[in-house]
Design a protein around this motif. Structure first.
Motif, PDB file in Angstrom:
ATOM      1  N   VAL A 144      -6.716  -3.057   5.752  1.00 25.45           N
ATOM      2  CA  VAL A 144      -6.271  -3.346   7.124  1.00 25.45           C
ATOM      3  C   VAL A 144      -7.044  -4.554   7.636  1.00 25.45           C
ATOM      4  CG1 VAL A 144      -6.050  -2.487   9.479  1.00 25.45           C
ATOM      5  CG2 VAL A 144      -5.799  -0.893   7.553  1.00 25.45           C
ATOM      6  N   ASP A 145      -6.317  -5.555   8.097  1.00 25.31           N
ATOM      7  CA  ASP A 145      -6.942  -6.729   8.706  1.00 25.31           C
ATOM      8  C   ASP A 145      -6.700  -6.663  10.214  1.00 25.31           C
ATOM      9  OD1 ASP A 145      -7.872  -7.910   6.338  1.00 25.31           O
ATOM     10  OD2 ASP A 145      -5.894  -8.755   5.920  1.00 25.31           O
ATOM     11  N   TYR A 146      -7.805  -6.764  10.966  1.00 24.97           N
ATOM     12  CA  TYR A 146      -7.729  -6.677  12.424  1.00 24.97           C
ATOM     13  C   TYR A 146      -7.879  -8.077  13.024  1.00 24.97           C
ATOM     14  CZ  TYR A 146      -8.631  -1.748  11.444  1.00 24.97           C
ATOM     15  OH  TYR A 146      -8.566  -0.468  10.952  1.00 24.97           O
ATOM     16  N   GLY A 147      -6.881  -8.494  13.764  1.00 26.12           N
ATOM     17  CA  GLY A 147      -6.937  -9.781  14.450  1.00 26.12           C
ATOM     18  C   GLY A 147      -6.291  -9.629  15.814  1.00 26.12           C
ATOM     19  N   ALA A 148      -5.507 -10.616  16.229  1.00 24.61           N
ATOM     20  CA  ALA A 148      -4.756 -10.484  17.473  1.00 24.61           C
ATOM     21  C   ALA A 148      -3.815  -9.291  17.367  1.00 24.61           C
ATOM     22  CB  ALA A 148      -3.971 -11.761  17.746  1.00 24.61           C
ATOM     23  N   ASP A 149      -3.244  -9.118  16.170  1.00 27.43           N
ATOM     24  CA  ASP A 149      -2.485  -7.910  15.826  1.00 27.43           C
ATOM     25  C   ASP A 149      -3.127  -7.298  14.581  1.00 27.43           C
ATOM     26  OD1 ASP A 149      -0.509  -7.839  17.853  1.00 27.43           O
ATOM     27  OD2 ASP A 149       0.605  -9.443  16.857  1.00 27.43           O
ATOM     28  N   VAL A 150      -2.488  -6.281  14.036  1.00 31.33           N
ATOM     29  CA  VAL A 150      -3.001  -5.608  12.837  1.00 31.33           C
ATOM     30  C   VAL A 150      -2.101  -5.969  11.660  1.00 31.33           C
ATOM     31  CG1 VAL A 150      -3.665  -3.395  11.829  1.00 31.33           C
ATOM     32  CG2 VAL A 150      -3.729  -3.691  14.303  1.00 31.33           C
ATOM     33  N   LEU A 151      -2.713  -6.175  10.485  1.00 31.23           N
ATOM     34  CA  LEU A 151      -1.945  -6.413   9.268  1.00 31.23           C
ATOM     35  C   LEU A 151      -2.346  -5.355   8.239  1.00 31.23           C
ATOM     36  CD1 LEU A 151       0.046  -8.156   7.620  1.00 31.23           C
ATOM     37  CD2 LEU A 151      -1.942  -9.490   6.859  1.00 31.23           C
ATOM     38  N   LEU A 152      -1.396  -4.480   7.891  1.00 33.31           N
ATOM     39  CA  LEU A 152      -1.651  -3.437   6.905  1.00 33.31           C
ATOM     40  C   LEU A 152      -1.119  -3.868   5.548  1.00 33.31           C
ATOM     41  CD1 LEU A 152      -0.706  -1.886   9.773  1.00 33.31           C
ATOM     42  CD2 LEU A 152      -1.306   0.109   8.401  1.00 33.31           C
ATOM     43  N   SER A 153      -1.938  -3.766   4.528  1.00 35.87           N
ATOM     44  CA  SER A 153      -1.497  -3.965   3.141  1.00 35.87           C
ATOM     45  C   SER A 153      -1.293  -2.578   2.543  1.00 35.87           C
ATOM     46  CB  SER A 153      -2.551  -4.740   2.350  1.00 35.87           C
ATOM     47  OG  SER A 153      -2.751  -6.016   2.904  1.00 35.87           O
ATOM     48  N   VAL A 154      -0.048  -2.265   2.191  1.00 33.47           N
ATOM     49  CA  VAL A 154       0.275  -0.916   1.729  1.00 33.47           C
ATOM     50  C   VAL A 154       0.949  -0.955   0.357  1.00 33.47           C
ATOM     51  CG1 VAL A 154       0.530  -0.064   4.094  1.00 33.47           C
ATOM     52  CG2 VAL A 154       2.548  -0.851   2.845  1.00 33.47           C
ATOM     53  N   VAL A 188      -3.127   8.779  -9.096  1.00 33.96           N
ATOM     54  CA  VAL A 188      -1.764   8.762  -9.628  1.00 33.96           C
ATOM     55  C   VAL A 188      -1.492   7.370 -10.195  1.00 33.96           C
ATOM     56  CG1 VAL A 188      -0.742   8.186  -7.374  1.00 33.96           C
ATOM     57  CG2 VAL A 188       0.673   9.235  -9.160  1.00 33.96           C
ATOM     58  N   VAL A 189      -0.948   7.337 -11.404  1.00 31.54           N
ATOM     59  CA  VAL A 189      -0.552   6.081 -12.040  1.00 31.54           C
ATOM     60  C   VAL A 189       0.965   5.980 -11.941  1.00 31.54           C
ATOM     61  CG1 VAL A 189      -0.592   4.689 -14.124  1.00 31.54           C
ATOM     62  CG2 VAL A 189      -2.469   6.275 -13.665  1.00 31.54           C
ATOM     63  N   ARG A 190       1.447   4.900 -11.340  1.00 33.13           N
ATOM     64  CA  ARG A 190       2.880   4.723 -11.179  1.00 33.13           C
ATOM     65  C   ARG A 190       3.166   3.270 -10.798  1.00 33.13           C
ATOM     66  NH1 ARG A 190       5.748   7.983  -7.247  1.00 33.13           N
ATOM     67  NH2 ARG A 190       7.250   6.313  -7.551  1.00 33.13           N
ATOM     68  N   ARG A 191       4.449   2.930 -10.703  1.00 32.43           N
ATOM     69  CA  ARG A 191       4.826   1.579 -10.269  1.00 32.43           C
ATOM     70  C   ARG A 191       4.956   1.585  -8.740  1.00 32.43           C
ATOM     71  NH1 ARG A 191       5.869  -2.949 -12.400  1.00 32.43           N
ATOM     72  NH2 ARG A 191       5.804  -2.072 -14.505  1.00 32.43           N
ATOM     73  N   TRP A 192       4.270   0.646  -8.127  1.00 34.00           N
ATOM     74  CA  TRP A 192       4.250   0.525  -6.671  1.00 34.00           C
ATOM     75  C   TRP A 192       4.848  -0.813  -6.242  1.00 34.00           C
ATOM     76  CZ3 TRP A 192       1.936   4.693  -4.173  1.00 34.00           C
ATOM     77  CH2 TRP A 192       1.103   5.503  -4.945  1.00 34.00           C
ATOM     78  N   VAL A 193       5.363  -0.830  -5.029  1.00 36.13           N
ATOM     79  CA  VAL A 193       5.734  -2.086  -4.376  1.00 36.13           C
ATOM     80  C   VAL A 193       4.668  -2.374  -3.326  1.00 36.13           C
ATOM     81  CG1 VAL A 193       7.400  -3.232  -2.877  1.00 36.13           C
ATOM     82  CG2 VAL A 193       8.203  -1.850  -4.792  1.00 36.13           C
ATOM     83  N   ALA A 194       4.057  -3.550  -3.427  1.00 39.69           N
ATOM     84  CA  ALA A 194       3.054  -3.960  -2.448  1.00 39.69           C
ATOM     85  C   ALA A 194       3.755  -4.589  -1.247  1.00 39.69           C
ATOM     86  CB  ALA A 194       2.080  -4.943  -3.076  1.00 39.69           C
ATOM     87  N   MET A 195       3.329  -4.173  -0.060  1.00 37.33           N
ATOM     88  CA  MET A 195       3.946  -4.688   1.159  1.00 37.33           C
ATOM     89  C   MET A 195       2.877  -5.022   2.197  1.00 37.33           C
ATOM     90  SD  MET A 195       7.228  -2.162   1.699  1.00 37.33           S
ATOM     91  CE  MET A 195       8.811  -2.682   1.041  1.00 37.33           C
ATOM     92  N   GLU A 196       3.182  -5.989   3.019  1.00 38.22           N
ATOM     93  CA  GLU A 196       2.347  -6.297   4.176  1.00 38.22           C
ATOM     94  C   GLU A 196       3.141  -5.977   5.431  1.00 38.22           C
ATOM     95  OE1 GLU A 196       0.904 -10.302   3.934  1.00 38.22           O
ATOM     96  OE2 GLU A 196      -0.725  -9.702   2.569  1.00 38.22           O
TER      97      GLU A 196
END
Length: 215
Positions: A162-172, A129-137
Motif C-alpha cells: 500500500v502506497d500512501y500519498g494524496a490518495d491510496v494505491l493498493l498493489s493486489v 498457496v502457489v497459483r497463477r495471479w493477476v497483479a493489479m494496482e
C-alpha cells in the motif's frame, strides 16, 4: 488452473506427553534429496533421541514416504503423513523427534502425539498457496481504502503493498479466474470512480495462513 499449498517457512515446536518430549519440525522442500538431507541433519542434531520419525510429500511424481524409526508400526510416520494429506500440503518434509520420558504411551497415545506434533509444526510454519495471479494496482481515496481491501479478500486476493500519498494505491494479487469480475465489481460498486489496473501475471507462492505464534 494450478493451485497447491506448501509450507511458508521452517518451524520447530515442542510437545510434552507423559514426560516424553516430541520436537516437531517442518521444512519446504523441492526434491527427495533435499527431504532426505533435512532428515539426516535432524538425526545428527538429535543423535541421542530415541526416535526421529519422518514423512514427506512431493508434488512432482506424487511421491509420499514415511518412517516410524523404531516406533510400533503405524504409530508415527503414517499419522504424521495423514496431517499433510488432510491439509493438502505438498513439497514438505516433517521430522518429529522423541526423547523417551520413561512412560509408555500405548499405540493410541503415540498416534495422537505424533499427529499433534506434525500439526503444531505445520501451524507454526504457516501455509502458502502457489497459483497463477493477476497483479493489479487500485488507486482510491482514503474513504474507500478499507472497502477495496475487503473486496480484494472477498475475491480471494491478497494486498501486497500500500502506497500512501494524496490518495491510496493498493498493489493486489487476484486469482487469475476472478480478476475480471473483481475489476468489474469495483467499478460498479464505486459508480465508476475506482478502477483496478492490470499490471501483469505471475505464478508464485503467497502466504495464505500466517504462522501461529505461541504466547
Amino acid at each position: 488452473m494450478t493451485e497447491y499449498y506448501i509450507p511458508t517457512g521452517h518451524s520447530e515446536t515442542e510437545l510434552v506427553e507423559k514426560r516424553s518430549r516430541f520436537i516437531g519440525q517442518v521444512w519446504r522442500v523441492s526434491s527427495e534429496e533435499e527431504a532426505r538431507a533435512r532428515i539426516e541433519e535432524t538425526r545428527k542434531k538429535h543423535y541421542d533421541a530415541r526416535h526421529n520419525c519422518w514423512c514427506y510429500r512431493l508434488r512432482e511424481g506424487g511421491v509420499e514416504r514415511y518412517s516410524d524409526d523404531g516406533e510400533p508400526q503405524g504409530t508415527a510416520g503414517q499419522p504424521m503423513l495423514n496431517v499433510f494429506q488432510r491439509e493438502e500440503v505438498t513439497d514438505v518434509v516433517c521430522v518429529v523427534t522423541r526423547y523417551f520420558g520413561g512412560v509408555l504411551l500405548g499405540a493410541g497415545g503415540l498416534v495422537r502425539a505424533y499427529a499433534k506434533s506434525a500439526k503444531d509444526a505445520l501451524d507454526a510454519a504457516g501455509l502458502s498457496v502457489v497459483r497463477r495471479w493477476v497483479a493489479m494496482e487500485v488507486p482510491c481515496t482514503y474513504a474507500r481504502f478499507e472497502e477495496v481491501r475487503r473486496e480484494a479478500a472477498r475475491f480471494g486476493g491478497v494486498v501486497e503493498k500500500v502506497d500512501y500519498g494524496a490518495d491510496v494505491l493498493l498493489s493486489v494479487l487476484i486469482p487469475e479466474e476472478r480478476s475480471a469480475s473483481f475489476a468489474a465489481h469495483l467499478l460498479d460498486a464505486s459508480a465508476g470512480t475506482v478502477e483496478a489496473l492490470e499490471t501483469g501475471e505471475q505464478l508464485k507462492d503467497v502466504p495464505w495462513r500466517e504462522p501461529e505464534r505461541k504466547a
